[in-house]
Design a protein around this motif. Structure first.
Motif, PDB file in Angstrom:
ATOM      1  N   PRO A   1       0.826  -1.216   0.000  1.00 41.12           N
ATOM      2  CA  PRO A   1       0.000   0.000   0.000  1.00 41.12           C
ATOM      3  C   PRO A   1       0.854   1.258   0.000  1.00 41.12           C
ATOM      4  O   PRO A   1       2.073   1.198   0.117  1.00 41.12           O
ATOM      5  CB  PRO A   1      -0.790  -0.124   1.315  1.00 41.12           C
ATOM      6  N   CYS A   2       0.209   2.411  -0.106  1.00 47.74           N
ATOM      7  CA  CYS A   2       0.915   3.699  -0.066  1.00 47.74           C
ATOM      8  C   CYS A   2       1.726   3.791   1.234  1.00 47.74           C
ATOM      9  O   CYS A   2       1.188   3.554   2.320  1.00 47.74           O
ATOM     10  CB  CYS A   2      -0.104   4.832  -0.122  1.00 47.74           C
ATOM     11  N   PRO A   3       3.008   4.142   1.139  1.00 47.97           N
ATOM     12  CA  PRO A   3       3.841   4.162   2.351  1.00 47.97           C
ATOM     13  C   PRO A   3       3.493   5.305   3.300  1.00 47.97           C
ATOM     14  O   PRO A   3       3.996   5.340   4.421  1.00 47.97           O
ATOM     15  CB  PRO A   3       5.261   4.332   1.787  1.00 47.97           C
ATOM     16  N   LEU A   4       2.628   6.229   2.856  1.00 51.72           N
ATOM     17  CA  LEU A   4       2.238   7.317   3.759  1.00 51.72           C
ATOM     18  C   LEU A   4       1.050   6.925   4.629  1.00 51.72           C
ATOM     19  O   LEU A   4       0.500   7.758   5.359  1.00 51.72           O
ATOM     20  CB  LEU A   4       1.942   8.593   2.952  1.00 51.72           C
ATOM     21  N   GLY A   5       0.666   5.667   4.539  1.00 46.66           N
ATOM     22  CA  GLY A   5      -0.373   5.158   5.443  1.00 46.66           C
ATOM     23  C   GLY A   5      -1.787   5.493   5.003  1.00 46.66           C
ATOM     24  O   GLY A   5      -2.732   5.378   5.795  1.00 46.66           O
ATOM     25  N   CYS A   6      -1.971   5.893   3.758  1.00 44.02           N
ATOM     26  CA  CYS A   6      -3.321   6.226   3.285  1.00 44.02           C
ATOM     27  C   CYS A   6      -4.131   4.940   3.125  1.00 44.02           C
ATOM     28  O   CYS A   6      -3.557   3.879   2.869  1.00 44.02           O
ATOM     29  CB  CYS A   6      -3.247   6.924   1.931  1.00 44.02           C
ATOM     30  N   ARG A   7      -5.440   5.046   3.250  1.00 48.70           N
ATOM     31  CA  ARG A   7      -6.258   3.854   2.999  1.00 48.70           C
ATOM     32  C   ARG A   7      -6.230   3.591   1.496  1.00 48.70           C
ATOM     33  O   ARG A   7      -6.020   4.514   0.704  1.00 48.70           O
ATOM     34  CB  ARG A   7      -7.682   4.022   3.530  1.00 48.70           C
TER      35      ARG A   7
ATOM     36  N   LYS B   1      -1.106   5.685  -8.690  1.00 51.85           N
ATOM     37  CA  LYS B   1      -1.091   6.931  -7.913  1.00 51.85           C
ATOM     38  C   LYS B   1      -2.054   6.778  -6.753  1.00 51.85           C
ATOM     39  O   LYS B   1      -3.204   6.343  -6.948  1.00 51.85           O
ATOM     40  CB  LYS B   1      -1.550   8.073  -8.819  1.00 51.85           C
ATOM     41  N   CYS B   2      -1.586   7.111  -5.552  1.00 58.00           N
ATOM     42  CA  CYS B   2      -2.487   7.111  -4.396  1.00 58.00           C
ATOM     43  C   CYS B   2      -3.359   8.353  -4.519  1.00 58.00           C
ATOM     44  O   CYS B   2      -2.849   9.478  -4.519  1.00 58.00           O
ATOM     45  CB  CYS B   2      -1.667   7.135  -3.104  1.00 58.00           C
ATOM     46  N   CYS B   3      -4.663   8.161  -4.661  1.00 57.51           N
ATOM     47  CA  CYS B   3      -5.555   9.302  -4.889  1.00 57.51           C
ATOM     48  C   CYS B   3      -5.733  10.136  -3.630  1.00 57.51           C
ATOM     49  O   CYS B   3      -6.239  11.261  -3.687  1.00 57.51           O
ATOM     50  CB  CYS B   3      -6.906   8.825  -5.401  1.00 57.51           C
ATOM     51  N   THR B   4      -5.312   9.625  -2.466  1.00 57.32           N
ATOM     52  CA  THR B   4      -5.427  10.401  -1.233  1.00 57.32           C
ATOM     53  C   THR B   4      -4.287  11.414  -1.121  1.00 57.32           C
ATOM     54  O   THR B   4      -4.522  12.594  -0.903  1.00 57.32           O
ATOM     55  CB  THR B   4      -5.420   9.461  -0.002  1.00 57.32           C
ATOM     56  N   CYS B   5      -3.037  10.954  -1.303  1.00 57.43           N
ATOM     57  CA  CYS B   5      -1.899  11.864  -1.105  1.00 57.43           C
ATOM     58  C   CYS B   5      -1.212  12.259  -2.405  1.00 57.43           C
ATOM     59  O   CYS B   5      -0.403  13.178  -2.427  1.00 57.43           O
ATOM     60  CB  CYS B   5      -0.884  11.239  -0.144  1.00 57.43           C
ATOM     61  N   GLY B   6      -1.479  11.562  -3.493  1.00 58.91           N
ATOM     62  CA  GLY B   6      -0.891  11.915  -4.787  1.00 58.91           C
ATOM     63  C   GLY B   6       0.424  11.214  -5.092  1.00 58.91           C
ATOM     64  O   GLY B   6       0.950  11.344  -6.196  1.00 58.91           O
TER      65      GLY B   6
HETATM   66 ZN    ZN Z   1      -1.034   7.991  -0.106  1.00 57.21          ZN
END
Ligand code: ZN
Length: 318
Positions: free
Chosen positions: A11-17, A41-46
């Motif tokens: 998953p996104c390493p920034l912890g986004c769902r 692309k993680c749509c939460t953090c980009g």
């Molecule tokens: Zn993210």
């Protein structure tokens, strides 16, 4: 896909769902090794990342011994002991005037320097010439040995296994290395632990926020699949630094057109212009005086943050 290479899906390493969108697929254009890889692309953090990706144990296949940075950073024998003072001065003046690219550093008096991904040691060698005490970390055993043969302390292996230094550093640099790391956040946290309170972190990375990322897509020279595991923009690298205890201080857009020219080379090569395409693909390694000829255009694109590479400066957050 190479049979021995296992892939992992993270998953996104920034912890986004989980909220990923597929951006593009591509293959290894640099060495032509098998495998098709996807950028999401993680749509939460980009933040964009290659996913699934080769595991840390398997990715070495995509770093053969003739991998460009290992060879290009060998210190020529003739300059190991002495280099013309005039040549050195000229280089420094040219760098000051044109501020092309790679080694844009804060004004610092010398101190302790760590280079992450020091390859064969040419930058360490230059900095010793300016009075710095240097150490390096290098994933490739062969490249690390070349750097160590110059007399510098170099850890051969990934940053994750590097031992704690005897003293903290004033300056930590990584030229085109963060995008290769499987776990950039924990690595940046580790570097933070090794930095003095007023230390600088200086990193260069491809800029996936520039127009050439959207224009060339899977033919983009700096996409470098599957070696590049992350594809940063100025906004997402700031988030990654924040999550790791660093504060972004400055973004320099490098004044070079290598990315655009080599990417055009891939497109032309595919359309049958084999020789011209090949020469353009090799441009980043042999640009030389062409940097001067193309300077006005690279200056303009850099002013708008649209060249393919950026150097970022960050401070340790206390
Ligand atoms: Zn993210």
């Amino acid at each position: 896909m190479i049979d021995s290479v296992r892939l992992e899906d993270l998953p996104c390493p920034l912890g986004c769902r989980e909220n990923d969108k597929m951006i593009m697929s591509g293959s290894d254009l640099l060495h032509g090794l098998p495998g098709e890889f996807t950028i999401v692309k993680c749509c939460t953090c980009g933040l964009m990342r290659t996913n699934p990706r080769p595991t840390p144990e398997g990715i070495g296949v995509y770093y053969p011994d003739d991998y460009g940075p290992y060879v290009g950073t060998l210190v020529p024998q003739s300059t190991q002991n002495q280099s013309s003072i005039i040549k050195k001065l000229l280089k420094r003046v040219v760098r000051q005037i044109f501020k092309f690219n790679t080694n844009t550093l804060p004004q610092l008096s010398s101190g302790r320097l760590l280079e992450v991904g020091c390859a064969s040691g040419i930058f360490l060698h230059q900095m010793v010439g300016q009075g710095w005490q240097v150490e390096g970390v290098e994933f490739s055993a062969k490249a690390a040995m070349s750097a160590a043969e110059l007399g510098y302390r170099v850890h051969a292996g990934p940053l994750e296994t590097a031992p704690e230094p005897s003293e903290p550093f004033d300056l930590i640099v990584g030229w085109m290395v963060l995008e290769h790391l499987h776990d950039p956040i924990n690595c940046l946290k580790k570097l933070r632990e090794w930095a003095k309170p007023d230390a600088w972190l200086v990193l260069s990375v491809p800029n996936s926020g520039s127009f050439d990322f959207r224009l060339f897509k899977e033919k983009l020279y700096s996409l470098h699949l599957p070696n590049h595991l992350y594809h940063f923009t100025p906004q997402t690298i700031e988030k990654v630094l924040e999550a790791s205890g660093w504060t972004l201080s400055k973004v320099h857009h490098q004044r070079v057109l290598s990315n655009i020219i080599a990417s055009t080379g891939y497109v032309l090569h595919d359309k049958g212009f084999t020789n011209l395409g090949k020469r353009m693909i090799e441009f980043p390694a042999h640009a030389g005086k062409w940097h001067f000829v193309l300077y006005p255009l690279s200056w303009l694109l850099s002013a708008f943050g649209q060249t393919g590479r950026m150097t970022i400066w960050a401070r340790k957050r206390i």
